[in-house]
Structures are given as structure tokens and as C-alpha cells.
Design a protein around this motif. Sequence first.
Motif, PDB file in Angstrom:
ATOM      1  N   ALA A  72      70.782  37.698  47.118  1.00  0.00           N
ATOM      2  CA  ALA A  72      72.223  38.841  47.880  1.00  0.00           C
ATOM      3  C   ALA A  72      72.896  38.436  48.380  1.00  0.00           C
ATOM      4  O   ALA A  72      74.041  38.530  49.109  1.00  0.00           O
ATOM      5  N   ASP A 112      76.397  38.184  47.318  1.00  0.00           N
ATOM      6  CA  ASP A 112      76.686  39.861  46.921  1.00  0.00           C
ATOM      7  C   ASP A 112      78.502  39.677  47.583  1.00  0.00           C
ATOM      8  O   ASP A 112      78.563  39.685  48.475  1.00  0.00           O
ATOM      9  N   LEU A 153      72.559  46.687  51.316  1.00  0.00           N
ATOM     10  CA  LEU A 153      72.264  45.614  49.759  1.00  0.00           C
ATOM     11  C   LEU A 153      70.791  45.443  50.324  1.00  0.00           C
ATOM     12  O   LEU A 153      70.164  45.410  49.222  1.00  0.00           O
ATOM     13  N   VAL A 191      68.837  45.806  46.739  1.00  0.00           N
ATOM     14  CA  VAL A 191      67.714  44.824  45.642  1.00  0.00           C
ATOM     15  C   VAL A 191      65.849  45.357  46.309  1.00  0.00           C
ATOM     16  O   VAL A 191      66.202  45.294  44.606  1.00  0.00           O
ATOM     17  N   LEU A 214      74.185  42.678  42.405  1.00  0.00           N
ATOM     18  CA  LEU A 214      74.061  42.491  43.610  1.00  0.00           C
ATOM     19  C   LEU A 214      73.416  40.940  44.534  1.00  0.00           C
ATOM     20  O   LEU A 214      74.109  40.900  45.377  1.00  0.00           O
ATOM     21  N   LEU A 215      73.438  39.922  43.621  1.00  0.00           N
ATOM     22  CA  LEU A 215      73.014  38.346  43.397  1.00  0.00           C
ATOM     23  C   LEU A 215      74.550  38.089  43.021  1.00  0.00           C
ATOM     24  O   LEU A 215      74.298  36.585  43.962  1.00  0.00           O
TER      25      LEU A 215
END
Length: 471
Positions: A82, A86, A174, A178, A254-255
Motif C-alpha cells: 500500500a 497508494d 493509509l 489497510v 488502497l494498494l
Amino acid sequence: MKTLHLVISELSALRHIFRLGQMSLITLLAACASPYQPEYTQPAVPEKEAWKASIPDSQDVIRPDWWAGFEDAYLNQLVDQAVAGDYDLKLLATRIEIAAAAAGVERANALPKFSPDASKRFQRDPTGDSDTYSLSFSSSWELDVWGRVQKGIESKESEFRATEADWVAGYLKLVADVSSKYFEIRKLDRQIEQQKKSIEQNDKILAIYQFQIAEGLVSKSKVLQQEAEAFSKHKELLEFKRQRDVAENQLATLLGVPSGEFNVPTDVTQNEIVIPAVPVGLPSTLLSRRPDIIAQEYRVLAAYQLLGQAKLEKLPKFSLTADGGVSSNTLSQLLNKWSLGLAPSVSIPIFDKSISANIRSNEAQVKLAEDQYRQTVIKAFEEVETTLVNIASRKEQRNSLLLQVENLEVVNRNTNTQLKEGLVSQLEVFEVERTLLSAKQSVLDVDQQILADTVKLYKALGGGWSETDIR
């Protein structure tokens, strides 16, 4: 032609004139309100003396990779992916570059500006043709006598520091998102597994009722009721699967991976996970550790510096311009004749009403930034307090549910023993097992909530970032 010694003498005389002018102006302005601001101080915020929930009195700093405390190798892999992929984080990194460039532009604008120019001119007239070669330059420089220009530079640098803190806040968000999304998928996998078992038990109970209705032992309504429950459980199973697919798509975003092209293997979600004990610092460290608070205070400082610059606009501006050059009809004689001119100037903004308007505008900007800072602090207190209350309450709920599961497991064992002895029916055994599975589903819900709240607490406390002091 002026010699270098003469030029240096003139520059020295100009500096003397500026010093005298500055002393006279300071004397003249002494009777007026001072345009200088007092030293910056941190905006006052409501104090937080204690927390409702128990917090260890510890100065330990949370480890930077706090998510590793869950001891889940797959989660560590997701976080690394991520951070690398991201796009929200990449946007924040780009904003840092933009802010750094803006600060560089402001510093460059404070330096003298030098503009050289070279030309050749061809002229034809009755006397004949002629060429003229020239090399000239012009330069201008605002002398920052009062520090007005420096205030603008400092404001841009403060905004740059704020964008750096924004990136840290984005990084922390983030990782938290995740982690929470991964824990949600883990919970849904286990709920799907438990729901399938519950459906199997329900089908077994339904089969018994169908046999009993054929023998005339129960009414048809009993079978219909059991079928309705079976439909409801199938619906819940489909809903769990839908929620998992949606959560997986959100995790993919998110990744930095297109939705539908990423999936979490079910085998990695079956491993046991550790719920770490969070080493919480004293409440006073919260304001110096949360990156969103740090970013907001840098913006207060930037607005304060711009206000200082606006106030200094009331003072005279000193500037120095210079121009010179050489010219000749032949290139070989070009450097033999040259000239240099120096022109100091003073601009006194006596009737410029826009300066007062600009000061009022910047005062409002400072007030706005301070209120936003206080709002951020108040929300930070709420996040920590609420998360602590949730964790404490849900741990108590979990303990109660575990006792319920323990009691139901005892009942289940006793019922199975009674079944072998012919004291109870198979139907009663299935009913007990179904109740036990339902209680275990509730434990899964609370476990996931505790995991999510633990992640929120790490985020609310500013993660594992070291303390920052902007003063």
C-alpha cells in the motif's frame, strides 16, 4: 570611465545614506503603532487533565511499525504494498514537492535580479554604413531592511513543513485503513465458515421436522417456520460474501491495484492473530505526536508570518537599481568604454488603503487557522477518549460472550451424552449446537471490533512518530 575604487566609494556612501534614512524613519514611526508582531506562541487549547479510561503512565514511544505487533506476516506485506502503490499518498508526496518549490521561488525572489543584454545594430545613412555593438545589463534589488521579505520566505517554509506533516498523517491513515480492512475480511471469512455450519445444522433440524410431519408428530407450520429460518440464513451467507467482495475491492484501491484483480487468500485469514497492548504516552504528549495537529499548527504559524509581512507593508521600501554597459563600433574596442549607474529609491506607502485591508484579511486568516487548530485538537481528544471507551467496553463484552460460549459448550457436551443414553432427541442436540454457533458468531464480531478499535487507537495517538516541536 569610472574606476572600481570610485564605484566602491559610491556604494559605501549609499549604505550610509540608507542607514541615516532608516534611523530617521524609525524615529518618525516611533509615535505610531508598532508594525512588528510579538513572538509566535502556540494557540491556547482546552486542557485535558485525565482520561475516563485507564491509561498507563508511560513515556514509551509507539514503535514506528506498530502494525507488526499483530504478528501477521500477510498484513505486513499488505502495508508495504500500500505504501508503494497508494495514490492518495503519492498525491501528498507531490504536494510536498510543490510546497518545496514554492519556498524556493520565494527565496529566489529575495535575491538581486540581474538581466544582461547583448546586441548588434546595423545602420545605413548618407554618410555610409556602420555597425554598433553593445553589451548592457540591469539589476534591481529590494533591500529587506525591516524583514518583510524574510517573513514571506518563512511563511512558505512553514507551509512546506505542514505538507510534510500531511504526508505523515496520510501514511498513518493509509496503514490504519489497510489494517482495518484486512481485519474486516478476516472476520467475514470466519463468519462465512460459521454460517455454513449453522446452515448445515438448520438443514438437519429441518430434515427431522420433515420426517416428523410425515409421521404426524408436528404441524406443517413448524416445518414452514424452519424453512423460513433456512432462507434467512442463506440470505445472511450471501450478504457476508457480498461484504467480503466489497471489502476486497476497497483494499485493492488502497494498494493501488484495480478492483477485481486482487483477492485475499482464505487460508491466510484463518491464522490466529495477536492483539497487542498499546504503550500509551501521557495525554500531554498527544498534541506533539499527532501529525494532523502538527500540520495545522504549522499553518497557524504560516498565517501568522503572512500577517507580520502585511503589517510591515506600512513601512517604506528601499530598493537599489543598477544599470550599465559597453558599446563600440568594433568588437575589439567593445570593453574600452563602459558606464555604470546606481539609483537608490525609497517608496513610502502613505495613502495606500489596500495595506490596511490586507492586514484585516490576514488577521482573519490567522483567527481561522487558530480555530481550525483548536478544532483538530478537540477532535483528537474525542477520538482517543471514544476509542479507549470502546476497547474497554468491548473487552468486557467479549469476556461475557466467552463465558456464554463456555456454558453452551458444556450444555452441548451434556446433551450429546444424554442423546447416547436416549434421554433427549437429536433435534434437541441440533438446537443446542445452533445456539452455540450463534454465540461464536457474536464473539467473532466483538473480536473484529476490538482489532479495529486497536488500530484506531494507534492512529488516534499519532502512531509511532517522534515528537515534533515547531517553535
